[in-house]
Design an enzyme around this catalytic site. Structure first.
Site, PDB file in Angstrom:
ATOM      1  N   CYS A   1      45.077  86.521 -24.839  1.00 19.82           N
ATOM      2  CA  CYS A   1      44.875  88.011 -23.527  1.00 19.82           C
ATOM      3  C   CYS A   1      45.066  87.493 -22.099  1.00 19.82           C
ATOM      4  O   CYS A   1      45.938  86.917 -21.470  1.00 19.82           O
ATOM      5  CB  CYS A   1      43.789  88.887 -23.890  1.00 19.82           C
ATOM      6  SG  CYS A   1      42.776  87.610 -23.810  1.00 19.82           S
ATOM      7  N   TYR A   2      44.532  88.453 -21.372  1.00 20.50           N
ATOM      8  CA  TYR A   2      44.531  88.485 -20.199  1.00 20.50           C
ATOM      9  C   TYR A   2      43.687  87.123 -19.550  1.00 20.50           C
ATOM     10  O   TYR A   2      44.636  86.249 -18.951  1.00 20.50           O
ATOM     11  CB  TYR A   2      44.280  89.305 -19.093  1.00 20.50           C
ATOM     12  CG  TYR A   2      44.593  90.165 -19.119  1.00 20.50           C
ATOM     13  CD1 TYR A   2      45.593  90.912 -18.846  1.00 20.50           C
ATOM     14  CD2 TYR A   2      44.063  91.101 -20.420  1.00 20.50           C
ATOM     15  CE1 TYR A   2      45.975  92.015 -18.836  1.00 20.50           C
ATOM     16  CE2 TYR A   2      44.694  92.880 -20.643  1.00 20.50           C
ATOM     17  CZ  TYR A   2      45.694  92.858 -19.178  1.00 20.50           C
ATOM     18  OH  TYR A   2      46.527  94.469 -19.888  1.00 20.50           O
TER      19      TYR A   2
END
Length: 104
Positions: free
Chosen positions: A65-66
């Protein structure tokens, strides 16, 4: 119940160097389009079921993810759906892109 493990950027690179790894990038499509890890697939609510059905569950799966937070519940979801070796990458794509290859 199957569990996932947290994995560092360095451990992810080592895993990728030594075997074929599935990479599930769960960021939004715009972020994915502007840059992602080599061979990563953009997985979201619309295509997750298809990804689960079509993937080789014996291959290691790294969820990205981020920053390495939302990948954890997603990794647990994939582990619960039959993937045998599931990892959540700590630091996420934001940390990966600082020193590693990125595809567009």
């Amino acid at each position: 119940m199957s569990m996932f493990k947290r994995i560092s950027i360095e451990q992810t690179k080592e895993l990728m160097d030594n075997q074929e790894v599935l990479l599930a990038d769960i960021r939004d499509p715009q972020s994915y389009a502007s840059g992602h890890m080599p061979n990563a697939k953009n997985i979201n609510n619309q295509n997750a079921a298809e990804f689960i059905q079509e993937s080789d569950k014996d291959k290691p799966l790294v969820v990205v993810c981020y920053h390495g937070n939302s990948s954890q519940p997603a990794a647990q979801y994939f582990a619960a759906n039959g993937f045998k070796e599931v990892y959540s990458m700590d630091g996420g794509f934001e940390l990966w892109k600082l020193n590693n290859p990125v595809e567009k």
